[in-house]
Design a protein around this motif. Structure first.
Motif, PDB file in Angstrom:
ATOM      1  N   TYR A  76     -34.725  20.568 -52.830  1.00 18.66           N
ATOM      2  CA  TYR A  76     -36.096  20.068 -52.939  1.00 18.66           C
ATOM      3  C   TYR A  76     -36.825  20.758 -53.195  1.00 18.66           C
ATOM      4  N   ASN A  77     -37.745  20.993 -54.139  1.00 16.11           N
ATOM      5  CA  ASN A  77     -39.051  21.324 -54.569  1.00 16.11           C
ATOM      6  C   ASN A  77     -40.349  21.288 -53.704  1.00 16.11           C
ATOM      7  N   ALA A  78     -41.007  22.348 -53.420  1.00 17.00           N
ATOM      8  CA  ALA A  78     -42.664  22.566 -52.770  1.00 17.00           C
ATOM      9  C   ALA A  78     -43.352  21.896 -52.902  1.00 17.00           C
ATOM     10  N   SER A  79     -44.168  21.014 -52.283  1.00 19.51           N
ATOM     11  CA  SER A  79     -45.480  20.623 -53.099  1.00 19.51           C
ATOM     12  C   SER A  79     -46.634  21.804 -53.070  1.00 19.51           C
ATOM     13  N   LEU A 111     -47.297  23.315 -50.000  1.00 18.52           N
ATOM     14  CA  LEU A 111     -46.337  23.502 -49.095  1.00 18.52           C
ATOM     15  C   LEU A 111     -45.837  25.259 -49.776  1.00 18.52           C
ATOM     16  N   GLN A 147     -34.725  21.224 -41.541  1.00 17.42           N
ATOM     17  CA  GLN A 147     -34.282  20.867 -42.886  1.00 17.42           C
ATOM     18  C   GLN A 147     -34.690  21.394 -44.065  1.00 17.42           C
ATOM     19  N   THR A 148     -36.577  20.794 -43.908  1.00 18.11           N
ATOM     20  CA  THR A 148     -36.882  21.072 -45.222  1.00 18.11           C
ATOM     21  C   THR A 148     -36.429  22.416 -45.298  1.00 18.11           C
ATOM     22  N   SER A 186     -33.378  22.476 -47.224  1.00 19.98           N
ATOM     23  CA  SER A 186     -33.312  21.911 -48.822  1.00 19.98           C
ATOM     24  C   SER A 186     -33.514  23.156 -49.645  1.00 19.98           C
ATOM     25  N   ALA A 246     -39.762  27.369 -40.324  1.00 19.11           N
ATOM     26  CA  ALA A 246     -40.409  25.860 -40.216  1.00 19.11           C
ATOM     27  C   ALA A 246     -41.389  26.117 -39.347  1.00 19.11           C
ATOM     28  N   ASN A 247     -41.633  26.391 -38.525  1.00 18.38           N
ATOM     29  CA  ASN A 247     -42.020  25.980 -37.733  1.00 18.38           C
ATOM     30  C   ASN A 247     -44.031  27.254 -37.522  1.00 18.38           C
ATOM     31  N   CYS A 260     -44.822  24.690 -40.443  1.00 16.55           N
ATOM     32  CA  CYS A 260     -44.996  23.163 -40.274  1.00 16.55           C
ATOM     33  C   CYS A 260     -44.218  21.927 -40.884  1.00 16.55           C
ATOM     34  N   VAL A 261     -43.189  22.196 -41.021  1.00 17.57           N
ATOM     35  CA  VAL A 261     -42.188  21.902 -42.126  1.00 17.57           C
ATOM     36  C   VAL A 261     -40.848  21.302 -40.988  1.00 17.57           C
ATOM     37  N   THR A 262     -40.098  20.821 -41.233  1.00 19.81           N
ATOM     38  CA  THR A 262     -38.587  20.768 -40.473  1.00 19.81           C
ATOM     39  C   THR A 262     -37.509  22.109 -40.620  1.00 19.81           C
TER      40      THR A 262
END
Lengths: 143, 71
Positions: B38-41, B44, B28-29, B32, B20-21, B24-26
Motif C-alpha cells: 500500500y502506498n501512503a497518501s 500519511l 494493518q495499514t 501493508s 499505528a496509534n 492514527c491508522v490501523t
C-alpha cells in the motif's frame, strides 16, 4: 478528536430517537401498510425489526465509545484509516461494475423467457446509469 | 514505492501498534506499508516523516517514472 466526539454524540441522539420511538414507528408502519398484502406487511415489519436491531447495536457501540476515550480513538482510527477507506472505495467500484455486468447478462437471459423481468432488469440498469451520472457530476463539481 | 518505515521503526524499537496509534491508522495499514502493498497518501507520508523526524523524500523512495508514464 473533538469533532469526531461531536459526530458520535449526534449518532447517539439519532439512535436514541429511533430506539425510543420504536413503538410509535411501529404503529406508523402498521397504519401505512394497512390493507397491504400479508407478504408486503411481513417484508416491511421484517425490515423494521432489522433496522431497530441495527439501531440498538450502534447505539450501544457509540454510547460506550463516547464514555471511553480509548474506544473512541479506536473507533476513530477504524473509521478514518486511509487504507480502510481505499479498500471501501475499490470494493464499491468493483462490486458495482460486477453488479452491472451480471444485471445486463441476466436481462439478456431473461429476454428469452419473460419480457417483464427483462424490462425490469433493463430499467434497473438505466437507473443505475442515471445515478452514476448524477453522482459523477456531483463529485466533478465538488473536487 | 519503497519506504524505510520498517527499518526506522525497528531501529527506534517502536512496535507496529505504537506507530499505528501515533499516525492514527490501523496496525494493518502499517503492515501493508512496510510490505510495500500500500502506498501512503500525502497526508500519511507527511505524518510518518514527522514521526521519524525526516523529510518525505528520505522516508519514501520514489523509484523511476512508473507513475509518470501516463503524462
Amino acid at each position: 478528536m473533538e469533532e469526531f466526539r461531536k459526530k458520535v454524540h449526534k449518532r447517539v441522539v439519532i439512535d436514541s430517537l429511533i430506539c425510543g420511538n420504536a413503538i410509535l414507528l411501529y404503529m406508523a408502519l402498521l397504519f401505512f401498510t394497512k390493507g397491504a398484502s400479508e407478504f408486503g406487511q411481513g417484508i416491511s415489519i421484517g425490515l423494521f425489526c432489522g433496522f431497530e436491531i441495527v439501531a440498538v447495536y450502534t447505539l450501544a457501540k457509540n454510547f460506550t465509545a463516547l464514555h471511553n476515550d480509548d474506544r473512541l480513538k479506536e473507533m476513530y482510527i477504524n473509521e478514518n484509516d486511509e487504507r480502510n477507506l481505499a479498500i471501501a472505495k475499490e470494493t464499491s467500484q468493483k462490486s458495482s461494475l460486477i453488479t452491472v455486468i451480471l444485471t445486463a447478462l441476466a436481462a439478456v437471459a431473461a429476454g428469452f423467457f419473460d419480457v417483464k423481468i427483462c424490462l425490469t432488469l433493463v430499467a434497473a440498469l438505466l437507473l443505475s446509469a442515471v445515478v452514476n451520472i448524477i453522482v459523477n457530476i456531483y463529485f466533478n463539481k465538488r473536487m | 514505492m519503497k519506504n524505510r518505515i520498517q527499518e526506522l521503526r525497528k531501529a527506534r524499537k517502536v512496535t507496529q501498534q505504537e506507530l499505528a496509534n501515533a499516525l492514527c491508522v490501523t496496525r494493518q495499514t502499517i503492515i501493508s506499508l512496510e510490505n510495500g502493498r500500500y502506498n501512503a497518501s500525502l497526508v500519511l507520508a507527511h505524518k510518518a516523516a514527522q514521526f521519524f523526524g525526516m523529510t518525505i523524500e528520505e522516508l519514501f523512495i520514489f523509484e523511476g517514472d512508473e507513475d509518470l508514464k501516463g503524462e
